[in-house]
Design a protein around this motif. Structure first.
Motif, PDB file in Angstrom:
ATOM      1  N   SER A   1       0.841  -1.193   0.000  1.00  0.00           N
ATOM      2  CA  SER A   1       0.000   0.000   0.000  1.00  0.00           C
ATOM      3  C   SER A   1       0.880   1.249   0.000  1.00  0.00           C
ATOM      4  O   SER A   1       2.076   1.187   0.301  1.00  0.00           O
ATOM      5  CB  SER A   1      -0.935  -0.006   1.211  1.00  0.00           C
TER       6      SER A   1
ATOM      7  N   GLU B   1      -2.196  -4.756  -1.004  1.00  0.00           N
ATOM      8  CA  GLU B   1      -3.456  -4.744  -1.736  1.00  0.00           C
ATOM      9  C   GLU B   1      -3.292  -5.540  -3.020  1.00  0.00           C
ATOM     10  O   GLU B   1      -2.198  -5.629  -3.573  1.00  0.00           O
ATOM     11  CB  GLU B   1      -3.898  -3.314  -2.031  1.00  0.00           C
ATOM     12  N   ASP B   2      -4.387  -6.154  -3.451  1.00  0.00           N
ATOM     13  CA  ASP B   2      -4.399  -6.835  -4.742  1.00  0.00           C
ATOM     14  C   ASP B   2      -4.672  -5.801  -5.818  1.00  0.00           C
ATOM     15  O   ASP B   2      -5.593  -4.989  -5.681  1.00  0.00           O
ATOM     16  CB  ASP B   2      -5.498  -7.902  -4.783  1.00  0.00           C
TER      17      ASP B   2
END
Length: 120
Positions: free
Chosen positions: A29, A36-37
């Motif tokens: 992030s 995060e994907d």
């Protein structure tokens, strides 16, 4: 001469291309505190080349398989049937088991798995 089972025994030469074909990858992030994907960029999908700072993570790492086999006194490639070896490679290198992640995460996970291995 016996060939010891190592992590590399199970890693396919095209595992990076397989991982690059997945729809998402993991990114740190913006604040560096989480992950995060995000979609895998088209350039990675097209070339199969990871940008600096990224690696392919095995969700089920070959080290786990090696440890399970060792508990059954299976420590050399010759002790595995060709079909079992092929099946294990196929599962470990399947798209569902591969994820592009920041190298820092990959290295931390590998260090933990390796240290766990030496404690047993």
């Amino acid at each position: 001469m016996s060939t010891p089972i190592t992590r590399e025994t199970f890693i396919s030469s095209d595992h990076v291309k397989v991982a690059a074909a997945n729809p998402t990858m993991v990114k740190l992030s913006a604040d560096g505190e989480g992950i995060e994907d995000v979609p895998v960029p088209a350039s990675i999908k097209e070339t199969g080349i990871l940008p600096d700072g990224y690696s392919v993570d095995f969700i089920l790492d070959p080290i786990v398989v090696i440890k399970a086999l060792a508990k059954q006194d299976i420590t050399t490639v010759e002790q595995l049937s060709d079909s079992l070896l092929d099946d294990l490679k196929e599962k470990l290198n399947s798209p569902e088991n591969l994820k592009i992640v920041p190298t820092s995460i990959y290295e931390e996970k590998l260090a933990i798995a390796t240290s766990d291995e030496s404690e047993e």
